[in-house]
Design a protein around this motif. Sequence first.
Motif, PDB file in Angstrom:
ATOM      1  N   TRP A 120      63.375  62.491   9.684  1.00  5.83           N
ATOM      2  CA  TRP A 120      64.010  63.257   8.610  1.00  5.83           C
ATOM      3  C   TRP A 120      63.789  62.491   7.319  1.00  5.83           C
ATOM      4  N   PRO A 121      62.737  62.768   6.577  1.00  6.30           N
ATOM      5  CA  PRO A 121      62.442  62.017   5.349  1.00  6.30           C
ATOM      6  C   PRO A 121      63.398  62.349   4.213  1.00  6.30           C
ATOM      7  N   VAL A 122      63.383  61.514   3.206  1.00  4.00           N
ATOM      8  CA  VAL A 122      64.199  61.759   2.018  1.00  4.00           C
ATOM      9  C   VAL A 122      63.817  63.110   1.420  1.00  4.00           C
ATOM     10  N   GLY A 123      64.829  63.902   1.111  1.00  2.00           N
ATOM     11  CA  GLY A 123      64.602  65.232   0.569  1.00  2.00           C
ATOM     12  C   GLY A 123      64.651  66.333   1.607  1.00  2.00           C
ATOM     13  N   PRO A 179      89.568  55.132  21.735  1.00  2.00           N
ATOM     14  CA  PRO A 179      88.301  54.394  21.771  1.00  2.00           C
ATOM     15  C   PRO A 179      87.135  55.251  22.230  1.00  2.00           C
ATOM     16  N   ARG A 180      87.418  56.147  23.186  1.00  2.00           N
ATOM     17  CA  ARG A 180      86.349  56.989  23.698  1.00  2.00           C
ATOM     18  C   ARG A 180      85.807  57.914  22.614  1.00  2.00           C
ATOM     19  N   ARG A 181      86.727  58.507  21.869  1.00  2.00           N
ATOM     20  CA  ARG A 181      86.338  59.401  20.780  1.00  2.00           C
ATOM     21  C   ARG A 181      85.543  58.645  19.724  1.00  2.00           C
ATOM     22  N   SER A 182      86.041  57.462  19.340  1.00  2.00           N
ATOM     23  CA  SER A 182      85.375  56.660  18.331  1.00  2.00           C
ATOM     24  C   SER A 182      83.979  56.257  18.780  1.00  2.00           C
ATOM     25  N   ALA A 183      83.851  55.878  20.026  1.00  2.89           N
ATOM     26  CA  ALA A 183      82.550  55.455  20.545  1.00  2.89           C
ATOM     27  C   ALA A 183      81.556  56.602  20.509  1.00  2.89           C
ATOM     28  N   LEU A 184      82.028  57.811  20.827  1.00  2.00           N
ATOM     29  CA  LEU A 184      81.134  58.969  20.830  1.00  2.00           C
ATOM     30  C   LEU A 184      80.653  59.284  19.424  1.00  2.00           C
ATOM     31  N   VAL A 185      81.545  59.236  18.458  1.00  2.00           N
ATOM     32  CA  VAL A 185      81.148  59.461  17.061  1.00  2.00           C
ATOM     33  C   VAL A 185      80.142  58.409  16.628  1.00  2.00           C
ATOM     34  N   ASP A 186      80.393  57.144  16.996  1.00  3.90           N
ATOM     35  CA  ASP A 186      79.468  56.059  16.636  1.00  3.90           C
ATOM     36  C   ASP A 186      78.087  56.291  17.232  1.00  3.90           C
ATOM     37  N   GLN A 187      78.045  56.807  18.465  1.00  7.50           N
ATOM     38  CA  GLN A 187      76.753  57.091  19.095  1.00  7.50           C
ATOM     39  C   GLN A 187      75.996  58.176  18.341  1.00  7.50           C
ATOM     40  N   VAL A 188      76.721  59.200  17.924  1.00  6.54           N
ATOM     41  CA  VAL A 188      76.079  60.285  17.172  1.00  6.54           C
ATOM     42  C   VAL A 188      75.607  59.780  15.816  1.00  6.54           C
ATOM     43  N   ILE A 189      76.436  58.968  15.154  1.00  2.81           N
ATOM     44  CA  ILE A 189      76.019  58.368  13.877  1.00  2.81           C
ATOM     45  C   ILE A 189      74.733  57.586  14.060  1.00  2.81           C
ATOM     46  N   ALA A 190      74.667  56.785  15.138  1.00  3.88           N
ATOM     47  CA  ALA A 190      73.482  55.966  15.395  1.00  3.88           C
ATOM     48  C   ALA A 190      72.249  56.841  15.614  1.00  3.88           C
ATOM     49  N   GLN A 191      72.412  57.954  16.337  1.00  6.20           N
ATOM     50  CA  GLN A 191      71.274  58.837  16.584  1.00  6.20           C
ATOM     51  C   GLN A 191      70.796  59.514  15.299  1.00  6.20           C
ATOM     52  N   LEU A 192      71.733  59.967  14.496  1.00  5.59           N
ATOM     53  CA  LEU A 192      71.354  60.607  13.237  1.00  5.59           C
ATOM     54  C   LEU A 192      70.702  59.599  12.287  1.00  5.59           C
ATOM     55  N   ARG A 193      71.272  58.389  12.226  1.00  3.15           N
ATOM     56  CA  ARG A 193      70.697  57.356  11.364  1.00  3.15           C
ATOM     57  C   ARG A 193      69.275  57.029  11.811  1.00  3.15           C
ATOM     58  N   ALA A 201      68.748  59.046   1.177  1.00  6.34           N
ATOM     59  CA  ALA A 201      68.426  57.622   1.226  1.00  6.34           C
ATOM     60  C   ALA A 201      68.108  57.247   2.666  1.00  6.34           C
ATOM     61  N   THR A 202      67.383  56.153   2.829  1.00 10.63           N
ATOM     62  CA  THR A 202      66.959  55.740   4.167  1.00 10.63           C
ATOM     63  C   THR A 202      67.792  54.608   4.747  1.00 10.63           C
ATOM     64  N   SER A 203      68.725  54.085   3.987  1.00  6.72           N
ATOM     65  CA  SER A 203      69.614  53.038   4.492  1.00  6.72           C
ATOM     66  C   SER A 203      70.898  53.068   3.676  1.00  6.72           C
ATOM     67  N   GLU A 204      71.922  52.404   4.210  1.00  9.60           N
ATOM     68  CA  GLU A 204      73.189  52.348   3.482  1.00  9.60           C
ATOM     69  C   GLU A 204      73.021  51.667   2.130  1.00  9.60           C
ATOM     70  N   LEU A 205      72.239  50.580   2.093  1.00 13.88           N
ATOM     71  CA  LEU A 205      72.025  49.880   0.831  1.00 13.88           C
ATOM     72  C   LEU A 205      71.274  50.758  -0.156  1.00 13.88           C
ATOM     73  N   ALA A 206      70.279  51.488   0.345  1.00 13.03           N
ATOM     74  CA  ALA A 206      69.542  52.401  -0.526  1.00 13.03           C
ATOM     75  C   ALA A 206      70.469  53.481  -1.079  1.00 13.03           C
ATOM     76  N   GLY A 207      71.396  53.937  -0.224  1.00 13.81           N
ATOM     77  CA  GLY A 207      72.354  54.933  -0.679  1.00 13.81           C
ATOM     78  C   GLY A 207      73.264  54.401  -1.762  1.00 13.81           C
ATOM     79  N   VAL A 208      73.727  53.168  -1.583  1.00 14.82           N
ATOM     80  CA  VAL A 208      74.575  52.536  -2.599  1.00 14.82           C
ATOM     81  C   VAL A 208      73.812  52.396  -3.909  1.00 14.82           C
TER      82      VAL A 208
END
Length: 242
Positions: free
Chosen positions: A28-31, A6-20, A76-83
């Motif tokens: 970080w604009p598109v392109g 859980p600790r590892r997963s939580a840390l990855v999720d935090q980094v994902i949130a920061q990058l997003r 893309a700027t969101s998951e839906l935009a990426g899809v």
Amino acid sequence: MPLTSPRRSALVDQVIAQLRNQITSGEWPVGARIPTEPELVELLGVARNTVREAVRALAHNGLLDIRQGSGTYVIATSELAGVMHRRFAGAEPRHIAELRSTLESSAARLAAERRTERDLVQLDALLARREEAWAGGDAEVFVAADVSLHMAVVTASHNDVLIELYADLGDLVADWLRADVGTELLPSAHLDHARLIEAIRRGDGDAAASEAAGYPFACLAKNAQDTPGENAQDAPLTGAGG
């Protein structure tokens, strides 16, 4: 047993949130190419594997594109935009034009009915920026200005669902306009948008919808091998910038 702690997963999720957040905030604009893996490790203070997992997750969700030997880029700027980008990037230009025509004409009609004085000030400013970008001759700057103006028209509709949907399509629209404009802005290809803004200002929904509906087909006529069927927008228009 869990596959990851859980600790590892939580840390990855935090980094994902920061990058997003860097992406959705426009830092970080598109392109744009994001910092390299070593740079992210230093900036975030986490292990290389954690950064790698987070970047791969965002690439899987369609926000980032990992290009070997070049770097990682925002697409893309969101998951839906990426899809949407993945789903429609290879669609027929005619079908994209028909979709844009439907959405943008509806938005323009609503904008003519609901626009505020603040909306009009924004539209005037973005129309002027679009013209300045055209005069400046930089195709990429012009595409960004053109997309911003169309987004502002949709925003003036004050329909939250339509606004979010169009925003998620924005990256795809920008790609299509980029292909339409090319690398050189030719005076003969300029497509005026002043009539659209004036129709919205007058509150003339029919005129606003008609203007907005025709722009995507004007772009299509310049690029597509075929043209739409027997519609009102089927005239062989030419122009750059939808």
